[in-house]
Enzyme design. Structure first.
Site, PDB file in Angstrom:
ATOM      1  N   GLY A 239       0.836  -1.198   0.000  1.00 46.60           N
ATOM      2  CA  GLY A 239       0.000   0.000   0.000  1.00 46.60           C
ATOM      3  C   GLY A 239       0.868   1.245   0.000  1.00 46.60           C
ATOM      4  O   GLY A 239       2.012   1.215   0.462  1.00 46.60           O
TER       5      GLY A 239
ATOM      6  N   GLN B 270       3.073  10.095   1.044  1.00 48.18           N
ATOM      7  CA  GLN B 270       4.372   9.423   1.092  1.00 48.18           C
ATOM      8  C   GLN B 270       5.251   9.764  -0.115  1.00 48.18           C
ATOM      9  O   GLN B 270       6.458   9.524  -0.093  1.00 48.18           O
ATOM     10  CB  GLN B 270       4.188   7.904   1.178  1.00 48.18           C
ATOM     11  CG  GLN B 270       3.563   7.459   2.504  1.00 48.18           C
ATOM     12  CD  GLN B 270       3.414   5.956   2.545  1.00 48.18           C
ATOM     13  OE1 GLN B 270       2.426   5.415   2.057  1.00 48.18           O
ATOM     14  NE2 GLN B 270       4.390   5.281   3.116  1.00 48.18           N
TER      15      GLN B 270
ATOM     16  N   CYS C  23       5.829   0.090   7.174  1.00 44.22           N
ATOM     17  CA  CYS C  23       5.476   1.239   6.338  1.00 44.22           C
ATOM     18  C   CYS C  23       6.664   1.594   5.469  1.00 44.22           C
ATOM     19  O   CYS C  23       7.804   1.593   5.950  1.00 44.22           O
ATOM     20  CB  CYS C  23       5.109   2.420   7.249  1.00 44.22           C
ATOM     21  SG  CYS C  23       4.627   3.898   6.341  1.00 44.22           S
ATOM     22  N   LEU C  24       6.405   1.892   4.195  1.00 43.81           N
ATOM     23  CA  LEU C  24       7.507   2.224   3.292  1.00 43.81           C
ATOM     24  C   LEU C  24       8.213   3.520   3.703  1.00 43.81           C
ATOM     25  O   LEU C  24       9.349   3.755   3.307  1.00 43.81           O
ATOM     26  CB  LEU C  24       7.000   2.334   1.847  1.00 43.81           C
ATOM     27  CG  LEU C  24       6.509   1.011   1.240  1.00 43.81           C
ATOM     28  CD1 LEU C  24       5.949   1.241  -0.155  1.00 43.81           C
ATOM     29  CD2 LEU C  24       7.630  -0.028   1.199  1.00 43.81           C
TER      30      LEU C  24
ATOM     31  N   HIS D 246      -4.550   1.631   7.433  1.00 42.38           N
ATOM     32  CA  HIS D 246      -3.190   2.189   7.549  1.00 42.38           C
ATOM     33  C   HIS D 246      -2.992   3.306   6.515  1.00 42.38           C
ATOM     34  O   HIS D 246      -2.477   4.375   6.840  1.00 42.38           O
ATOM     35  CB  HIS D 246      -2.177   1.042   7.342  1.00 42.38           C
ATOM     36  CG  HIS D 246      -0.745   1.454   7.276  1.00 42.38           C
ATOM     37  ND1 HIS D 246       0.198   1.005   8.173  1.00 42.38           N
ATOM     38  CD2 HIS D 246      -0.073   2.254   6.398  1.00 42.38           C
ATOM     39  CE1 HIS D 246       1.380   1.538   7.860  1.00 42.38           C
ATOM     40  NE2 HIS D 246       1.246   2.288   6.785  1.00 42.38           N
ATOM     41  N   GLU D 247      -3.439   3.052   5.270  1.00 43.48           N
ATOM     42  CA  GLU D 247      -3.227   4.053   4.203  1.00 43.48           C
ATOM     43  C   GLU D 247      -4.099   5.286   4.432  1.00 43.48           C
ATOM     44  O   GLU D 247      -3.652   6.414   4.203  1.00 43.48           O
ATOM     45  CB  GLU D 247      -3.493   3.445   2.824  1.00 43.48           C
ATOM     46  CG  GLU D 247      -2.612   2.255   2.448  1.00 43.48           C
ATOM     47  CD  GLU D 247      -1.129   2.480   2.695  1.00 43.48           C
ATOM     48  OE1 GLU D 247      -0.663   3.626   2.598  1.00 43.48           O
ATOM     49  OE2 GLU D 247      -0.434   1.495   3.024  1.00 43.48           O
TER      50      GLU D 247
ATOM     51  N   HIS E 147      -2.604   7.689   6.761  1.00 43.13           N
ATOM     52  CA  HIS E 147      -1.604   8.573   6.154  1.00 43.13           C
ATOM     53  C   HIS E 147      -2.246   9.875   5.679  1.00 43.13           C
ATOM     54  O   HIS E 147      -1.634  10.942   5.739  1.00 43.13           O
ATOM     55  CB  HIS E 147      -0.939   7.897   4.948  1.00 43.13           C
ATOM     56  CG  HIS E 147       0.222   7.014   5.293  1.00 43.13           C
ATOM     57  ND1 HIS E 147       1.365   7.485   5.885  1.00 43.13           N
ATOM     58  CD2 HIS E 147       0.428   5.681   5.109  1.00 43.13           C
ATOM     59  CE1 HIS E 147       2.229   6.488   6.053  1.00 43.13           C
ATOM     60  NE2 HIS E 147       1.681   5.377   5.594  1.00 43.13           N
TER      61      HIS E 147
HETATM   62 NI    NI Z   1       2.523   3.455   5.576  1.00 41.64          NI
END
Ligand code: NI
Length: 173
Positions: free
Chosen positions: A46, A51, A95-96, A137-138, A141
């Site tokens: 995701g 991000q 998380c990226l 989660h997304e 963000h």
């Molecule tokens: Ni994340």
């Protein structure tokens, strides 16, 4: 499609509340396609627009992990949770924007979601399991929230210091 650089925590752009998409445009579709490519390349399941430094309510995801199963890339503009189960589940999240750090987060086990797809059509669908965790989660963000915000303060501070160190090291190369 172009890969975009992923912001690493801490970064003020990851803490902002993102603005809704008023109208779809080719630029926004291109951004969504770039985000999918960036996510698959990372690899991740995701990615949210903040991000990649864009504070717009757009997320992409694909939580198909089983080998041999067809990928299911989803692009969601203005995603909104319209219902959530009382039942909760715990997943070890990553998380990226916080590479190689993980923590257990408890969230509703199932959510009903509404969003605008790549063609501008409204969609609604229920998600469970990993998909449910991933969409929540997304969407977090988009509200400037990271999974580490659910962890105990000491753990969060430790991870943040590690990321500051990582950023210093990367800046040096
Ligand atoms: Ni994340």
């Amino acid at each position: 499609m172009t890969k975009r650089p992923i912001l690493i925590h801490p970064d003020p752009r990851l803490k902002k509340v993102s603005a809704p998409v008023p109208d779809l445009s080719d630029d926004l579709r291109r951004l969504a396609d770039d985000m999918l490519e960036t996510m698959y390349d990372a690899p991740g399941i995701g990615l949210a627009a903040p991000q990649v430094g864009v504070n717009t309510r757009l997320i992409v995801l694909d939580c198909v992990k089983a080998e041999g199963e067809a990928p299911r890339p989803l692009i969601m503009f203005n995603p909104e949770i319209v219902a959530a189960s009382d039942e909760r589940s715990v997943y070890e999240e990553g998380c990226l924007s916080i590479p190689e750090q993980y923590g257990e987060v408890e969230r509703p086990a199932e959510v009903s979601l509404r969003w605008i797809d790549r063609d501008g059509r409204e969609q609604q669908e229920d998600f469970a399991g990993l998909w449910a965790t991933c969409v929540q989660h997304e969407i977090d963000h988009l509200d400037g929230k990271l999974f580490i915000d659910y962890l105990k303060p000491l753990r969060r501070q430790l991870i943040t210091r590690r990321m500051q160190k990582l950023k210093r090291e990367r800046a040096r190369v």
